[in-house]
Motif scaffolding. Structure first.
Motif, PDB file in Angstrom:
ATOM      1  N   LEU A 197      22.579 -23.421  -1.378  1.00  0.00           N
ATOM      2  CA  LEU A 197      23.519 -23.022  -1.305  1.00  0.00           C
ATOM      3  C   LEU A 197      24.785 -22.195  -1.157  1.00  0.00           C
ATOM      4  CD1 LEU A 197      25.862 -26.593  -1.294  1.00  0.00           C
ATOM      5  CD2 LEU A 197      25.245 -25.504   0.524  1.00  0.00           C
ATOM      6  N   PHE A 225      17.130 -31.200   3.548  1.00  0.00           N
ATOM      7  CA  PHE A 225      17.696 -32.120   3.629  1.00  0.00           C
ATOM      8  C   PHE A 225      17.713 -32.865   4.045  1.00  0.00           C
ATOM      9  CE2 PHE A 225      20.093 -29.007   0.152  1.00  0.00           C
ATOM     10  CZ  PHE A 225      20.292 -30.297  -0.660  1.00  0.00           C
ATOM     11  N   ILE A 278      41.195 -18.349   3.466  1.00  0.00           N
ATOM     12  CA  ILE A 278      42.426 -17.272   3.106  1.00  0.00           C
ATOM     13  C   ILE A 278      41.335 -16.546   1.483  1.00  0.00           C
ATOM     14  CG2 ILE A 278      43.606 -18.354   0.865  1.00  0.00           C
ATOM     15  CD1 ILE A 278      43.375 -21.236   1.845  1.00  0.00           C
ATOM     16  N   PHE A 279      40.772 -16.687   1.345  1.00  0.00           N
ATOM     17  CA  PHE A 279      40.159 -15.073   0.660  1.00  0.00           C
ATOM     18  C   PHE A 279      40.158 -14.175   1.034  1.00  0.00           C
ATOM     19  CE2 PHE A 279      38.834 -18.130  -2.609  1.00  0.00           C
ATOM     20  CZ  PHE A 279      39.360 -16.770  -3.641  1.00  0.00           C
ATOM     21  N   ALA A 280      40.253 -14.341   2.418  1.00  0.00           N
ATOM     22  CA  ALA A 280      39.816 -12.543   3.609  1.00  0.00           C
ATOM     23  C   ALA A 280      41.601 -11.951   4.270  1.00  0.00           C
ATOM     24  CB  ALA A 280      39.609 -13.310   4.333  1.00  0.00           C
ATOM     25  N   ILE A 281      42.323 -13.124   3.871  1.00  0.00           N
ATOM     26  CA  ILE A 281      43.696 -12.405   4.300  1.00  0.00           C
ATOM     27  C   ILE A 281      44.019 -10.834   3.574  1.00  0.00           C
ATOM     28  CG2 ILE A 281      46.048 -13.125   4.928  1.00  0.00           C
ATOM     29  CD1 ILE A 281      45.732 -16.277   5.624  1.00  0.00           C
ATOM     30  N   TYR A 325      33.827 -12.197   3.302  1.00  0.00           N
ATOM     31  CA  TYR A 325      34.731 -13.849   3.265  1.00  0.00           C
ATOM     32  C   TYR A 325      34.518 -14.709   5.021  1.00  0.00           C
ATOM     33  CZ  TYR A 325      36.435 -12.708  -1.434  1.00  0.00           C
ATOM     34  OH  TYR A 325      36.372 -12.432  -2.570  1.00  0.00           O
ATOM     35  N   PHE A 372      32.786 -18.439  20.756  1.00  0.00           N
ATOM     36  CA  PHE A 372      33.790 -19.237  20.329  1.00  0.00           C
ATOM     37  C   PHE A 372      32.467 -20.739  21.322  1.00  0.00           C
ATOM     38  CE2 PHE A 372      34.799 -22.047  24.742  1.00  0.00           C
ATOM     39  CZ  PHE A 372      35.871 -22.598  24.179  1.00  0.00           C
ATOM     40  N   PHE A 373      31.148 -20.432  21.709  1.00  0.00           N
ATOM     41  CA  PHE A 373      30.502 -21.074  22.570  1.00  0.00           C
ATOM     42  C   PHE A 373      29.890 -21.895  20.955  1.00  0.00           C
ATOM     43  CE2 PHE A 373      31.083 -19.583  27.014  1.00  0.00           C
ATOM     44  CZ  PHE A 373      31.332 -21.369  27.421  1.00  0.00           C
ATOM     45  N   TYR A 407      32.335 -23.987  19.498  1.00  0.00           N
ATOM     46  CA  TYR A 407      32.766 -25.207  20.176  1.00  0.00           C
ATOM     47  C   TYR A 407      30.847 -26.586  19.707  1.00  0.00           C
ATOM     48  CZ  TYR A 407      32.983 -27.691  24.389  1.00  0.00           C
ATOM     49  OH  TYR A 407      33.024 -29.252  25.593  1.00  0.00           O
ATOM     50  N   VAL A 445      43.739 -19.778  10.515  1.00  0.00           N
ATOM     51  CA  VAL A 445      44.081 -19.217   9.785  1.00  0.00           C
ATOM     52  C   VAL A 445      42.564 -17.568   9.489  1.00  0.00           C
ATOM     53  CG1 VAL A 445      43.885 -18.022   6.522  1.00  0.00           C
ATOM     54  CG2 VAL A 445      44.323 -20.447   7.627  1.00  0.00           C
ATOM     55  N   VAL A 470      29.646 -15.404  28.086  1.00  0.00           N
ATOM     56  CA  VAL A 470      29.565 -16.044  29.641  1.00  0.00           C
ATOM     57  C   VAL A 470      28.282 -16.985  30.102  1.00  0.00           C
ATOM     58  CG1 VAL A 470      29.803 -15.071  31.858  1.00  0.00           C
ATOM     59  CG2 VAL A 470      31.203 -14.035  29.634  1.00  0.00           C
ATOM     60  N   PHE A 471      27.312 -16.796  29.998  1.00  0.00           N
ATOM     61  CA  PHE A 471      26.109 -17.216  30.580  1.00  0.00           C
ATOM     62  C   PHE A 471      25.836 -17.941  28.905  1.00  0.00           C
ATOM     63  CE2 PHE A 471      26.781 -14.224  33.935  1.00  0.00           C
ATOM     64  CZ  PHE A 471      26.609 -14.709  34.444  1.00  0.00           C
ATOM     65  N   GLN A 510      24.272 -21.233  29.009  1.00  0.00           N
ATOM     66  CA  GLN A 510      23.055 -21.795  29.114  1.00  0.00           C
ATOM     67  C   GLN A 510      21.661 -21.731  29.041  1.00  0.00           C
ATOM     68  OE1 GLN A 510      25.097 -24.682  29.865  1.00  0.00           O
ATOM     69  NE2 GLN A 510      23.530 -25.669  28.903  1.00  0.00           N
TER      70      GLN A 510
END
Lengths: 636, 98, 517
Positions: free
Chosen positions: C244, C287, C315-318, C329, C423-424, C427, C451, C498-499, C501
């Motif tokens: 970690l 693991f 939150i730290f990044a803000i 961050y 996004f993908f 997702y 955030v 966009v592609f 796949q």
């Protein structure tokens, strides 16, 4: 009348149909090259634009030929492109079927001619390259709209044509009127788009799919109420794009764009997208009589309103724009009737694409000759100086008023007959509209080409160059012959039936039915009246005040005033109210939240002391906590 | 009994860990880390003895080698920073923060 | 046969991609020793790039030939689907980072010289350069490949060190802001050594428990050995600490912003992409293969760590005012999102596959975007070198719209806006987590994303809607390498958005075989 089955979709690859994506890709590449290439592409930009449009047409034609090679029941070919968000639209693909290929041929065919014409028309414009880039963008988006096999991709194309339309209406953005018109078109179209979007949400919520096959094949499963809601929402979308009442007001202003744009986008193709949407979503509308009734009412109301507006306009392009509204009203009317009307709606759409583009380009040719003068009261007697323009315009004119044996005669008559069969009231109103068409189109032709010269002293009208007249000639050939070819023997209806279904009994063509004869008579009366007022008599150089009816028509039936009173003012009030609440309420909440997160962030960042030993401590403590947590969890 | 050796290993590890936290001189901090590694070695060897396999003893050699490499790198870094700052205190190097 | 040791069998073919990289690194050391100074960088660059390329080709070849299903080198190194996917990704990103590294001006001429001294003047004057950077990078990349493929805790430890040691050095080689760079190197080194001591102690405990370091044998021994749970729990938790730490998960994240800020930006790019990917590969393998039977224990612990990491990072990044710290961050927060995917692994193979393929896709997407973002940072400079302070970035959109636009695009990808790769990635991971029953985590993830979106958008607003400072930084004309890096990263971000796949499919088929158990 029971509809014939719509054929199921056959997956397809290979050949021109398999390469249908090229149709979209070619103009898209053209647009990208021209926009990104910048001034370097100024020299050959227009040629590249034309090349891409023509190449796209060639692909469409080859795909058409290949499609004809299949048995009618197998003429719906699905071409899958790539997999997309699972569940929403599993595969993005194209659907090449008789309906979409008809549109492709119209868009690329007429589009190519208009591209060629624009070489001449925009020859002196410093931004010609950009113009062609937008035109190519439009063609690509429009093809995506009609070739998509799902509502999502259709919507992308739908927004794409909206964008191209916005860019092109405002192409001469240095004119404030053009910039305003572009904004107006954009905003009014947004209203329609929201309708389409909500329709899509509803469709997805109901059918859990956005593909045509997934939705339309199962349209019967949904309840009547849901179908009505979807149908009406789709109609809102169609009204926005196709300038139907009550979202018609942008089309007249859109004439601020260059004339080839008016011909391609605001007459031949984009504005017919609404008709396409209704016909494509046929199974939804067929399941709900209410939505169909509303569609027909909107169609009739618009065809009358457009015609009335056309009678009073002195601006040649606005008169033509009124006429476009009116003709699309006919198409929407036919589309609302159901399978019996689909073929006529699309056939009229295609012939209208030809003769209206023909007339718009003719008008452009006149304006080109007259130093961009658009007021018909300053034309007159142009038939002698511009013989080719006059001849081609005359063909378009005769076609639109439904002169026997020309294109418009067959397709419009088909619509009137079908409407008559559906409901006598609608039928007779459509006949009345045809009569008014006869009047205002004759008025336009007489004021422009007949009578005495009323030009400015500075104007030296001349015939346009061949690059402009050849497209006119080609378009007028289509305006003459296409209607008879499509309608006689129900050729087009049979061709289209695998895609949209067909009525049980094919209609027969009656040349001497009562509505047909009545239409001809009314058109003749209208034309004669126009001759008396504008052909034989002197046309005053400034418009007379006229009765309140004339004013009513000149002010676009108070469409704008109505919008202002109903939407703009309350809208402004609402905005003020919303701003007030936003400042006091929402912003307060959001700002408070942001401030508290930001504040905690500001305090927390002090933890990052910069001392390596404190970091080591956090690791040490963290490790101890982690080990402890393992024990706690392990002994639970 | 091997438990004693394990306890010793744990003690050494803890002493090393605490040393890292409390000592300021970078070299000493680093030596504390080495102490932790050697505590691990002790544990490995003890377990090898306890389980009767040789693996643990071999591992100890591996760890020594890695630790030696670490010493080289660590001393290089610490010496450079000492030359620049004339101080080997880890608390002095705290420009990067917040 | 007492006393004889059977000679180990080593599948050189399967290990070839890694051996090529290590071989090239050693050749690089020889070049340092024997080639004349003025020739070195001309020799290093082709060797470095070529070895990465060859290694990549070997992986593709092996992939096409068929993914092995057995661990190589007596079970010490597992060359399986996920490992090969991770290797390929690391190699591509390393290749891209080397293009960035090769640019003049990122590295100090004489690291040993005291900043501001006559010695340094002299070195500058002579145009001295530390060409050791190339072999060091190759060693680090080799370690990044070894670490996630290690099927044995000892090899994992060696891989961890081989990956980290060169990076400690590289962090201290920034040309400008020498003090910060040296400090970053020292912090990274001390904390890294500290955390690897935890890893090693954990390894020792596990060895005591299972009498083996082979991951599969450890996995098999769970539940068989009785009465030694203490060793197992301490061992598992401490190995977790080491892993970690490398990911930068809270509460072991403190090193990340400091090190990312102080290190030369191209090295930051390499660490932010390569190290993160390697560490996640190793975390998943350890693991899942070794401690998979113990998931009842570690899953709740990781639950907490993931929540802390996501929220902490966001939150730290803000309130960060330094672009590199902000990106650091952001990297921490992304580590938290990826941990959601780790928690989403379960007992059903389909669930494992979807979680694993989600993580793999996320790593590719994030790796490219982050390298691109740091590449942009290298191009915005003022008199003192790169302009890190955010206030200097105000109005950048007006001065160089293209660069600001690309950077804004990267930020949107970090935020996970549709039509970007981010996004993908989100997702895929979130979807796997929802089906895996980790809905609360996904909700926290969504809140953290919201955030986080705030500070990404803040930078965009700053770039496009603020007036540029009169003496604002200038955007240097990028070298061909840097331009290629930015272009490639932008392209990858678009294409994956966009592609997605093809890459999703690839990740899926890599994940299909799961880890060799």
């Amino acid at each position: 009348m029971e509809a014939a089955e719509i054929a199921s979709i056959t997956q397809h690859s290979g050949g021109a149909i398999g390469a249908a994506w090229l149709m979209i890709a070619l103009p898209l590449v053209g647009a990208a090259v021209l926009l990104l290439g910048g001034r370097r592409t100024d020299k050959f930009g227009h040629l590249l634009g034309v090349l891409m449009a023509v190449a796209s047409f060639v692909v469409a034609a080859l795909a058409f030929v290949q499609l004809l090679g299949f048995a009618p029941g197998e003429r719906r070919r699905g071409v899958s492109l790539f997999e997309f968000i699972p569940g929403l639209v599993d595969k993005v693909g194209l659907l090449v079927d008789p309906l979409s290929i008809s549109f492709c041929l119209l868009i690329t065919g007429v589009g190519s001619l208009i591209h060629v014409y624009s070489i001449g028309y925009m020859a002196h414009d410093p931004n010609r390259r950009r113009f062609f880039a937008y035109l190519n963008l439009f063609v690509a988006a429009m093809l995506l709209l009609v070739l998509a096999d799902n509502y999502l991709a259709l919507f992308v194309g739908w927004e794409g044509v909206g964008l191209a339309s916005y860019l092109l209406i405002g192409f001469w953005q240095h004119k404030p009127s053009a910039a305003t018109a572009a904004k107006k078109a954009f905003i009014v179209n947004r209203v329609g788009d929201v309708g389409l979007l909500i329709a899509m949400f509803t469709i997805f919520a109901t059918f859990h799919s956005l593909t045509f096959s997934g939705v339309l094949d199962r349209a019967g499963d949904a309840s009547q109420g849901t179908l009505t809601a979807i149908g009406l929402l789709l109609l809102v979308g169609a009204c926005g794009k196709s300038a139907q009442l009550p979202l018609q007001s942008w089309l007249l202003d859109a004439m601020e764009g260059p004339t080839p744009v008016s011909a391609l986008i605001h007459a031949a193709t984009m504005v017919t997208a609404g008709v396409y949407l209704i016909v494509r979503s046929g199974p939804i509308f067929e399941g709900t009589g209410t939505a169909q009734l509303v569609v027909t009412i909107v169609g009739v109301a618009t065809l009358l309103a457009g015609a009335i507006i056309g009678t009073a306009k002195d601006d040649i392009k606005k008169a033509l724009a009124g006429s476009t509204m009116s003709q699309i009203g006919y198409m929407v009317l036919a589309a609302g009737v159901g399978p019996a009307g689909y073929a006529f709606a699309i056939a009229h759409l295609i012939t209208h694409g030809f003769f209206k583009a023909d007339m718009f380009l003719g008008a452009g040719s006149v304006m080109h000759a007259m130093n961009d003068e658009v007021d018909m009261r300053k034309y007159g007697g142009l038939r002698k100086v511009m013989p080719i323009t006059f001849a081609t315009f005359l063909v378009g004119y005769l076609a639109i008023i439904g002169f026997p044996l020309l294109s418009g005669y067959f397709t419009k008559d088909g619509i009137i007959e079908t409407a008559m069969e559906h409901s006598a009231v609608l039928g007779w109103l459509a006949v009345l509209g045809a009569g008014i068409t006869g009047f205002y189109m004759s008025r336009l032709v007489f004021m422009t080409f007949f009578g005495k010269k009323r030009w400015d002293a500075k104007a030296h009208p001349h015939e346009s160059p061949a690059v402009m007249t050849v497209p006119l000639l080609l378009l007028s050939i289509g305006s003459i012959a296409l209607g008879a070819y499509l309608i006689l023997g129900n050729r087009f209806m049979i061709f289209l039936s695998p895609a949209v279904g067909a009525p049980e009994h094919l209609p027969e063509f009656h040349p001497f039915s009562a509505p047909g004869l009545a239409t001809l008579a009314l058109v003749a009366i209208g034309a004669a009246f126009a001759w008396l007022r504008y052909g034989a008599a002197e046309v005053p150089a400034t418009a007379p005040r006229g009765s309140f009816l004339t004013t009513f028509a000149r002010r676009d039936l108070y469409g704008d005033a109505l919008n202002e009173a109903l939407f703009m003012r309350p809208g402004q009030w609402l905005t003020r109210l919303a701003v007030f609440f936003d400042n006091r309420g929402v912003d307060g909440l959001v700002n408070g939240l942001a401030a508290s997160i930001g504040g905690s962030s500001g305090r927390l960042r002090r933890v990052q002391t910069g001392f390596v030993r404190s970091y080591a401590l956090s690791i040490f403590v963290g490790a101890a906590v982690l080990v402890g947590a393992w024990f706690v969890v392990g002994n639970l | 009994m091997t438990t004693h050796y394990l306890v010793l290993s744990a003690l050494l590890f803890a002493i090393g860990g605490v040393g890292v936290l409390v000592r300021r001189n970078a070299i000493v901090v680093f030596m504390c880390v080495e102490l932790m590694l050697n505590a691990c070695n002790l544990a490995f060897v003890t377990f090898a003895r306890q389980n009767g396999s040789l693996d643990g003893q071999v591992i100890a050699f591996f760890v020594m080698i890695v630790a030696a490499a670490e010493v080289v790198i660590g001393l290089a870094i610490i010496v450079t920073i000492f030359r620049t700052r004339r101080s080997a205190s880890v608390d002095d190097a705290s420009l990067l923060k917040h | 046969m007492n006393g004889t040791i059977p000679a180990p069998t080593i599948e050189y073919g399967m290990l070839a991609p890694m051996l090529v990289v290590f071989g090239a690194a050693i050749v690089g050391v020889l070049v340092e020793a024997f080639a004349p100074r003025y020739l070195r960088s001309a020799i290093h660059l082709p060797i470095t790039l070529l070895s990465l390329l060859i290694s990549f080709v070997l992986i593709v070849w092996q992939w096409v030939e068929g993914v092995p299903t057995k661990a190589a080198a007596m079970g010490a190194i597992a060359v399986d689907g996920p490992a090969m996917f991770i290797w390929g990704t690391i190699l591509v990103l390393a290749f891209v980072s080397v293009l960035l590294i090769k640019d003049e001006g990122h590295f100090v001429g004489a690291a040993a010289a005291v900043p501001g001294s006559a010695e340094e003047e002299q070195a500058l004057y002579e145009g001295a350069a530390h060409t050791e950077v190339y072999p060091l990078v190759l060693f680090a990349v080799g370690g990044m490949m070894l670490f996630p493929a290690a099927n044995d805790l000892l090899i994992a430890f060696v891989g961890l060190e081989v990956m980290s040691l060169p990076l400690y050095l590289l962090c201290g080689l920034a040309r400008r802001r020498r003090l910060l760079s040296q400090e970053a190197a020292m912090k990274y080194f001390l904390l890294g050594a500290f955390s690897s001591a935890f890893f090693l102690y954990g390894t020792a405990m596990i060895y005591g428990y299972a009498n083996s370091l082979d991951l599969a044998e450890i996995g098999a021994s769970l539940g068989v050995v009785g009465g030694q749970d203490m060793l197992l729990y301490i061992g598992g938790a401490m190995i977790g600490v080491g892993l970690l730490f490398k990911i930068g998960a809270a509460p072991f994240q403190a090193w990340k912003p400091d090190v990312y800020q102080g290190a030369p930006t191209p090295i930051t790019a390499l660490m932010a992409s390569g190290t993160l990917i390697a560490a996640f590969g190793a975390l998943l393998r350890v693991f899942w293969v070794a401690l998979g039977g113990l998931d009842w224990n570690w899953r709740p612990v990781f639950y907490g760590v993931a929540i802390l990491t996501m929220l902490g990072g966001a939150i730290f990044a803000i309130t960060q005012t330094d672009i590199k710290r902000m990106l650091a961050y952001s990297s921490i927060a992304h580590g938290g999102f990826l941990l959601i995917g780790v928690i989403a692994t379960g007992s059903a193979p389909a669930q494992n596959t979807s979680a694993l393929s989600g993580i793999l896709f996320y790593l590719v997407a994030y790796g490219f975007t982050t390298v691109g973002a740091f590449a942009v940072v290298t191009m915005v400079r003022d008199a003192g070198g790169e302009a890190w302070h955010l206030s200097r970035w105000a109005g950048l959109g007006k001065r160089s719209p293209l660069l600001a636009g690309v950077f804004a695009f990267f930020l949107l990808a970090f935020a996970g806006i549709p039509l970007t790769s981010g996004f993908f990635g989100k997702y895929a991971v979130f979807q796997a987590a929802v089906t895996g029953g980790a809905l609360p985590l996904v909700i926290v993830g969504a809140v953290a994303s919201a955030v986080a979106a705030f500070f990404y958008v803040r930078v965009i607003v700053l770039m496009f809607f603020s007036d540029p400072a009169a003496d604002g930084p200038s955007v240097v004309l990028p070298s061909r390498g840097t331009a290629a890096v930015v272009g490639l990263a932008a392209l990858a971000t678009v294409v994956l958005g966009v592609f997605p796949q093809p890459v999703l499919d690839l990740a899926h088929s890599a994940a299909q075989s799961l880890f060799v158990r």
